[in-house]
Enzyme design. Structure first.
Site, PDB file in Angstrom:
ATOM      1  N   ASP A   1       0.811  -1.220   0.000  1.00 21.95           N
ATOM      2  CA  ASP A   1       0.000   0.000   0.000  1.00 21.95           C
ATOM      3  C   ASP A   1       0.846   1.273   0.000  1.00 21.95           C
ATOM      4  O   ASP A   1       0.448   2.295   0.568  1.00 21.95           O
ATOM      5  CB  ASP A   1      -0.972   0.009   1.202  1.00 21.95           C
ATOM      6  CG  ASP A   1      -1.857  -1.218   1.210  1.00 21.95           C
ATOM      7  OD1 ASP A   1      -2.229  -1.684   0.111  1.00 21.95           O
ATOM      8  OD2 ASP A   1      -2.170  -1.716   2.302  1.00 21.95           O
TER       9      ASP A   1
ATOM     10  N   LYS B   1       1.950   1.950  -5.174  1.00 18.26           N
ATOM     11  CA  LYS B   1       2.539   1.350  -6.392  1.00 18.26           C
ATOM     12  C   LYS B   1       1.653   1.607  -7.603  1.00 18.26           C
ATOM     13  O   LYS B   1       2.146   1.857  -8.700  1.00 18.26           O
ATOM     14  CB  LYS B   1       2.712  -0.168  -6.199  1.00 18.26           C
ATOM     15  CG  LYS B   1       3.667  -0.535  -5.081  1.00 18.26           C
ATOM     16  CD  LYS B   1       3.732  -2.032  -4.876  1.00 18.26           C
ATOM     17  CE  LYS B   1       2.475  -2.622  -4.275  1.00 18.26           C
ATOM     18  NZ  LYS B   1       2.164  -2.187  -2.901  1.00 18.26           N
TER      19      LYS B   1
ATOM     20  N   ASN C   1      -5.415 -10.196  -3.668  1.00 16.68           N
ATOM     21  CA  ASN C   1      -5.107  -9.654  -2.339  1.00 16.68           C
ATOM     22  C   ASN C   1      -4.613  -8.218  -2.484  1.00 16.68           C
ATOM     23  O   ASN C   1      -4.670  -7.433  -1.546  1.00 16.68           O
ATOM     24  CB  ASN C   1      -4.073 -10.521  -1.604  1.00 16.68           C
ATOM     25  CG  ASN C   1      -2.862 -10.890  -2.465  1.00 16.68           C
ATOM     26  OD1 ASN C   1      -2.833 -10.630  -3.670  1.00 16.68           O
ATOM     27  ND2 ASN C   1      -1.861 -11.514  -1.857  1.00 16.68           N
ATOM     28  N   ALA C   2      -4.109  -7.872  -3.661  1.00 14.48           N
ATOM     29  CA  ALA C   2      -3.626  -6.516  -3.909  1.00 14.48           C
ATOM     30  C   ALA C   2      -4.789  -5.563  -4.101  1.00 14.48           C
ATOM     31  O   ALA C   2      -5.869  -5.956  -4.538  1.00 14.48           O
ATOM     32  CB  ALA C   2      -2.753  -6.511  -5.162  1.00 14.48           C
ATOM     33  N   GLY C   3      -4.540  -4.309  -3.782  1.00 10.46           N
ATOM     34  CA  GLY C   3      -5.508  -3.253  -4.065  1.00 10.46           C
ATOM     35  C   GLY C   3      -4.717  -2.022  -4.450  1.00 10.46           C
ATOM     36  O   GLY C   3      -4.023  -1.443  -3.619  1.00 10.46           O
ATOM     37  N   HIS C   4      -4.765  -1.675  -5.722  1.00 11.48           N
ATOM     38  CA  HIS C   4      -3.976  -0.545  -6.214  1.00 11.48           C
ATOM     39  C   HIS C   4      -4.918   0.577  -6.637  1.00 11.48           C
ATOM     40  O   HIS C   4      -5.764   0.386  -7.504  1.00 11.48           O
ATOM     41  CB  HIS C   4      -3.084  -0.983  -7.384  1.00 11.48           C
ATOM     42  CG  HIS C   4      -2.049  -1.998  -6.987  1.00 11.48           C
ATOM     43  ND1 HIS C   4      -1.134  -2.518  -7.853  1.00 11.48           N
ATOM     44  CD2 HIS C   4      -1.780  -2.570  -5.788  1.00 11.48           C
ATOM     45  CE1 HIS C   4      -0.353  -3.376  -7.209  1.00 11.48           C
ATOM     46  NE2 HIS C   4      -0.737  -3.431  -5.953  1.00 11.48           N
ATOM     47  N   THR C   5      -4.760   1.716  -6.001  1.00 11.25           N
ATOM     48  CA  THR C   5      -5.685   2.828  -6.244  1.00 11.25           C
ATOM     49  C   THR C   5      -5.049   3.868  -7.148  1.00 11.25           C
ATOM     50  O   THR C   5      -3.907   4.279  -6.932  1.00 11.25           O
ATOM     51  CB  THR C   5      -6.041   3.515  -4.903  1.00 11.25           C
ATOM     52  OG1 THR C   5      -6.242   2.504  -3.934  1.00 11.25           O
ATOM     53  CG2 THR C   5      -7.272   4.373  -5.046  1.00 11.25           C
TER      54      THR C   5
ATOM     55  N   THR D   1      -5.930 -11.683   3.548  1.00 11.63           N
ATOM     56  CA  THR D   1      -7.052 -10.970   2.943  1.00 11.63           C
ATOM     57  C   THR D   1      -8.224 -11.930   2.698  1.00 11.63           C
ATOM     58  O   THR D   1      -9.293 -11.499   2.264  1.00 11.63           O
ATOM     59  CB  THR D   1      -6.633 -10.339   1.603  1.00 11.63           C
ATOM     60  OG1 THR D   1      -6.131 -11.380   0.755  1.00 11.63           O
ATOM     61  CG2 THR D   1      -5.546  -9.284   1.797  1.00 11.63           C
TER      62      THR D   1
ATOM     63  N   ARG E   1       2.236 -29.040  -6.402  1.00 15.29           N
ATOM     64  CA  ARG E   1       1.999 -29.659  -7.719  1.00 15.29           C
ATOM     65  C   ARG E   1       0.596 -30.256  -7.879  1.00 15.29           C
ATOM     66  O   ARG E   1       0.400 -31.235  -8.581  1.00 15.29           O
ATOM     67  CB  ARG E   1       3.093 -30.699  -8.022  1.00 15.29           C
ATOM     68  CG  ARG E   1       4.446 -30.030  -8.181  1.00 15.29           C
ATOM     69  CD  ARG E   1       5.574 -30.994  -8.115  1.00 15.29           C
ATOM     70  NE  ARG E   1       5.647 -31.642  -6.820  1.00 15.29           N
ATOM     71  CZ  ARG E   1       6.658 -32.384  -6.405  1.00 15.29           C
ATOM     72  NH1 ARG E   1       7.688 -32.592  -7.203  1.00 15.29           N
ATOM     73  NH2 ARG E   1       6.657 -32.938  -5.217  1.00 15.29           N
TER      74      ARG E   1
ATOM     75  N   GLN F   1       1.944  -6.258  -3.316  1.00 22.39           N
ATOM     76  CA  GLN F   1       2.494  -6.445  -1.973  1.00 22.39           C
ATOM     77  C   GLN F   1       3.847  -5.714  -1.846  1.00 22.39           C
ATOM     78  O   GLN F   1       3.983  -4.654  -2.431  1.00 22.39           O
ATOM     79  CB  GLN F   1       2.616  -7.938  -1.622  1.00 22.39           C
ATOM     80  CG  GLN F   1       1.290  -8.621  -1.401  1.00 22.39           C
ATOM     81  CD  GLN F   1       0.586  -9.054  -2.674  1.00 22.39           C
ATOM     82  OE1 GLN F   1       1.180  -9.679  -3.532  1.00 22.39           O
ATOM     83  NE2 GLN F   1      -0.673  -8.737  -2.801  1.00 22.39           N
TER      84      GLN F   1
END
Ligand code: GDP
Ligand code: IMO
Ligand code: MG
Length: 427
Positions: free
Chosen positions: A13, A16, A38-42, A128, A142, A223
């Site tokens: 956070d 990025k 799981n990422a949150g890019h604003t 998350t 695998r 992340q």
């Protein structure tokens, strides 16, 4: 300058998404190489806010081809929801490329993520809950399902059946949950095939060809260094390799093709979920940083833990990722403090540390040693050059640069695309 990696220098956070978007108009391909939704890019463009979880931030730039690399775990429901949401706002994602080798997150991964966290109790990671960890576990184990498996119904049904044989045992016997139906899971995955198939490509080949032709490829990290499963604050990490080297593994591009590594560091520190964070402020100052910085998770809405800038944390990331540049974000949020502490060392059991201790146990009980820097009152959100910044702000940036050992090439002074100061060209 064809290969550039954007990587988080703290615990995620850092901004990025905004930094990636900023470079967008000079980038030909923007690639996510690790993590999942799981990422949150604003990103804020012309007052419009976009929160991206799976699609690379370059999607907002018409010239940029968005790519999802093999290192990403893909929840297909989320992917198509995100594409449709953007389409409704006039953003075209039809050129999206998805690696045939990327793994998919299934409904059983989500269930296992949630029940295993509950099972861990006070030892939980604070994930998350998106099924990311269990999908990566299956990959390494695998028994994962890859994007290409969806192209052959009988292979897919076999693989889902085999994986669920194990999972159902775990779900029923250990977690006391209902077994899941493999046919239902496979049917649901197959419902996406028609839409997904045209996007599936050999990402490694596409990117290498583009780079041969001199095109610019930006690898957008999700992340951050300290959430990396190998380099982060294990076990309080995510299950992939967000570090810059992960860009190579997660796309099939060789390390000699990476020309630049831009570390994104927030002007203070935040963290979501469990795990050590020496500079965390549990008092009114922490609350003020959270309020001023609107520090609530983009993905889960959880309040982020806030604290002062920890130079040891960013210096460690700068070394291990070979940062060529740092983009320092959210400097505007620090306006109005009389003085600003910066962590320049730790005290652990009476011993001073000038770099992060090698043991997690020591890091967990590290007491920050602060240097007080003078604050500033002026609103800096309209500053567009380093010289526009107040003298104390300049001194803060210069001191951070000295402590982190990589040059600060960009500064964020607000969430909008134009609210940035570029000191050195990043491309
Ligand atoms: P990411 O996950 O690293 O992309 O970061 P997030 O998007 O989760 O969180 C960063 C937040 O800070 C977002 O709400 C951004 O819009 C915002 N942001 C990014 N850079 C700046 C900046 O320089 N100043 C301010 N005030 N906000 C910023
Ligand atoms: P961006 O890309 C901040 C954290 C979770 C949890 C740990 C493991 O927006 O910076 P997971 O669901 O990955 O198994 O959770 O990692 N985490 C993040 N924290 N920003 C993120 O992404 C994160 N992605 C995962 O809170 O502590
Ligand atoms: Mg985020």
């Amino acid at each position: 300058m064809p290969g550039i990696v954007v990587v988080g220098a703290q615990w995620g956070d850092e901004g990025k998404g905004k930094a990636t978007d900023q470079l967008g108009d000079r980038v030909d391909y923007c690639v996510r190489y690790s993590g999942g939704n799981n990422a949150g890019h604003t990103i804020v463009v012309n007052g419009e806010r976009y929160a991206l979880h799976l699609l690379p931030s370059g999607i907002l730039n018409p010239r940029c081809v968005p790519v999802i690399g093999n290192g990403v775990v893909v929840d297909l429901d989320v992917l198509f929801e995100e594409i449709d949401g953007l389409a409704a706002r006039g953003v075209d994602a039809s050129g999206l490329m998805v690696s045939a080798n990327a793994h998919v997150i299934t409904s059983y991964h989500q269930v296992i993520d949630k029940v295993s966290e509950r099972f861990l109790g006070k030892n939980r990671i604070g994930t998350t809950g998106r099924g990311v960890g269990p999908a990566y576990s299956d990959k390494v184990n695998r028994i994962g399902i890859r994007v290409q498996d969806l192209l052959d119904e009988s292979i897919l049904r076999d693989k889902v059946g085999a994986a669920l044989e194990q999972k159902n045992y775990l779900l029923v016997k250990v977690y006391n949950r209902r077994a899941m139906d493999p046919e239902q899971v496979a049917d649901h995955l197959l419902s996406h095939v028609e839409r997904l198939a045209p996007h599936i490509v050999d990402v490694s080949r596409v990117l290498n060809k583009a780079m041969d032709a001199g095109e610019v490829v930006l690898f957008e990290g999700a992340q951050a260094h300290h959430l990396d499963v190998d380099h982060g604050t294990y076990p309080y990490v995510t299950s992939s390799n967000p570090v810059a080297a992960g860009a190579c593994v997660g796309t099939g591009v060789g390390p000699t093709r990476i020309d630049r590594v831009v570390g994104i560091a927030k002007a203070y520190t935040t963290r979501v979920g469990e795990g050590p964070m020496p500079t965390e402020l549990l008092d009114a100052d922490g609350e003020r940083l959270r309020t001023d910085g609107a520090e609530f998770g983009t993905t889960t809405g959880r309040p982020r833990r806030c604290g002062w800038f920890d130079a040891l944390v960013v210096e460690t990331a700068a070394k291990a990722n070979a940062f060529t540049d740092i983009f320092l974000t959210k400097l505007d949020i620090l306006t109005g403090w009389e003085s600003i502490p910066v962590c320049v060392g730790y005290e652990v059991g009476g011993v001073r540390h000038d770099t992060m201790p090698i043991s997690q146990a020591d890091f967990a009980r590290a007491v920050p040693i602060y240097e007080e820097l003078d604050g500033w009152e002026e609103d800096i959100s309209d500053c567009r050059s380093f010289d526009d910044l107040p003298k104390n702000t300049q001194a803060y940036v210069n001191r951070l640069e000295e402590l982190c050992g990589a040059r600060i090439s960009g500064i964020g002074v607000g969430p909008s695309r134009e609210q940035s100061i570029l000191i050195h060209d990043l491309l």
